[in-house]
Design a protein around this motif. Structure first.
Motif, PDB file in Angstrom:
ATOM      1  N   VAL A   7       6.235  -8.841 -11.599  1.00 29.90           N
ATOM      2  CA  VAL A   7       5.114  -7.905 -11.651  1.00 29.90           C
ATOM      3  C   VAL A   7       4.257  -8.097 -10.402  1.00 29.90           C
ATOM      4  O   VAL A   7       3.928  -9.208 -10.018  1.00 29.90           O
ATOM      5  N   CYS A   8       3.882  -6.986  -9.779  1.00 27.77           N
ATOM      6  CA  CYS A   8       3.104  -7.007  -8.542  1.00 27.77           C
ATOM      7  C   CYS A   8       1.666  -7.436  -8.822  1.00 27.77           C
ATOM      8  O   CYS A   8       1.060  -7.014  -9.804  1.00 27.77           O
ATOM      9  N   ALA A   9       1.099  -8.247  -7.909  1.00 30.50           N
ATOM     10  CA  ALA A   9      -0.285  -8.686  -8.054  1.00 30.50           C
ATOM     11  C   ALA A   9      -1.261  -7.598  -7.630  1.00 30.50           C
ATOM     12  O   ALA A   9      -2.426  -7.624  -8.019  1.00 30.50           O
ATOM     13  N   SER A  10      -0.810  -6.631  -6.835  1.00 28.30           N
ATOM     14  CA  SER A  10      -1.711  -5.594  -6.323  1.00 28.30           C
ATOM     15  C   SER A  10      -1.849  -4.425  -7.289  1.00 28.30           C
ATOM     16  O   SER A  10      -2.953  -3.967  -7.569  1.00 28.30           O
ATOM     17  N   CYS A  11      -0.723  -3.921  -7.812  1.00 27.98           N
ATOM     18  CA  CYS A  11      -0.783  -2.708  -8.635  1.00 27.98           C
ATOM     19  C   CYS A  11      -0.373  -2.972 -10.082  1.00 27.98           C
ATOM     20  O   CYS A  11      -0.386  -2.060 -10.895  1.00 27.98           O
ATOM     21  N   SER A  12      -0.009  -4.199 -10.413  1.00 32.43           N
ATOM     22  CA  SER A  12       0.387  -4.587 -11.765  1.00 32.43           C
ATOM     23  C   SER A  12       1.613  -3.823 -12.259  1.00 32.43           C
ATOM     24  O   SER A  12       1.869  -3.769 -13.452  1.00 32.43           O
ATOM     25  N   ARG A  19       5.808   0.613  -6.135  1.00 33.44           N
ATOM     26  CA  ARG A  19       4.694   1.566  -6.228  1.00 33.44           C
ATOM     27  C   ARG A  19       3.713   1.435  -5.065  1.00 33.44           C
ATOM     28  O   ARG A  19       3.031   2.404  -4.730  1.00 33.44           O
ATOM     29  N   CYS A  20       3.565   0.245  -4.493  1.00 31.30           N
ATOM     30  CA  CYS A  20       2.611   0.046  -3.400  1.00 31.30           C
ATOM     31  C   CYS A  20       3.290  -0.722  -2.265  1.00 31.30           C
ATOM     32  O   CYS A  20       4.394  -1.237  -2.445  1.00 31.30           O
ATOM     33  N   PRO A  21       2.657  -0.814  -1.093  1.00 29.56           N
ATOM     34  CA  PRO A  21       3.269  -1.532   0.037  1.00 29.56           C
ATOM     35  C   PRO A  21       3.611  -2.978  -0.299  1.00 29.56           C
ATOM     36  O   PRO A  21       4.618  -3.504   0.198  1.00 29.56           O
ATOM     37  N   THR A  22       2.800  -3.635  -1.118  1.00 30.22           N
ATOM     38  CA  THR A  22       3.083  -5.018  -1.493  1.00 30.22           C
ATOM     39  C   THR A  22       4.378  -5.097  -2.290  1.00 30.22           C
ATOM     40  O   THR A  22       5.204  -5.985  -2.085  1.00 30.22           O
ATOM     41  N   CYS A  23       4.558  -4.145  -3.205  1.00 27.15           N
ATOM     42  CA  CYS A  23       5.795  -4.077  -3.993  1.00 27.15           C
ATOM     43  C   CYS A  23       6.999  -3.928  -3.071  1.00 27.15           C
ATOM     44  O   CYS A  23       7.988  -4.642  -3.205  1.00 27.15           O
ATOM     45  N   ARG A  24       6.895  -2.985  -2.148  1.00 33.28           N
ATOM     46  CA  ARG A  24       8.037  -2.707  -1.277  1.00 33.28           C
ATOM     47  C   ARG A  24       8.351  -3.889  -0.384  1.00 33.28           C
ATOM     48  O   ARG A  24       9.514  -4.210  -0.156  1.00 33.28           O
TER      49      ARG A  24
HETATM   50 ZN   LIG Z   1       2.489  -3.213  -6.148  1.00 34.33          ZN
END
Ligand SMILES: [Zn+2]
Length: 60
Positions: A7-12, A19-24
């Motif tokens: 699970v991403c820390a930025s967008c959960s 979903r977001c640049p951190t995820c990618r």
């Molecule tokens: Zn994310």
């Protein structure tokens, strides 16, 4: 592996969904750091097949 459940820390959201640049970025990092990528597996299998063919040729 379990990398699909991260699970991403930025967008959960799930990292695998990107979903977001951190995820990618995380998804790319996971893909690159995977010790046995499909390409590497394919290369290893191809080398083994060549060696087996050479061995069979020498045996006959
Ligand atoms: Zn994310």
């Amino acid at each position: 592996m379990g990398s699909e459940d991260l699970v991403c820390a930025s967008c959960s959201g799930l990292v695998i969904e990107g979903r977001c640049p951190t995820c990618r970025a995380s998804r790319e990092y996971l893909r690159r750091s995977s010790p046995l990528s499909p390409q590497l597996l394919f290369t290893i299998i191809a080398i083994i097949m060549v060696l087996a063919a050479l061995a069979a040729r020498h045996a006959s």
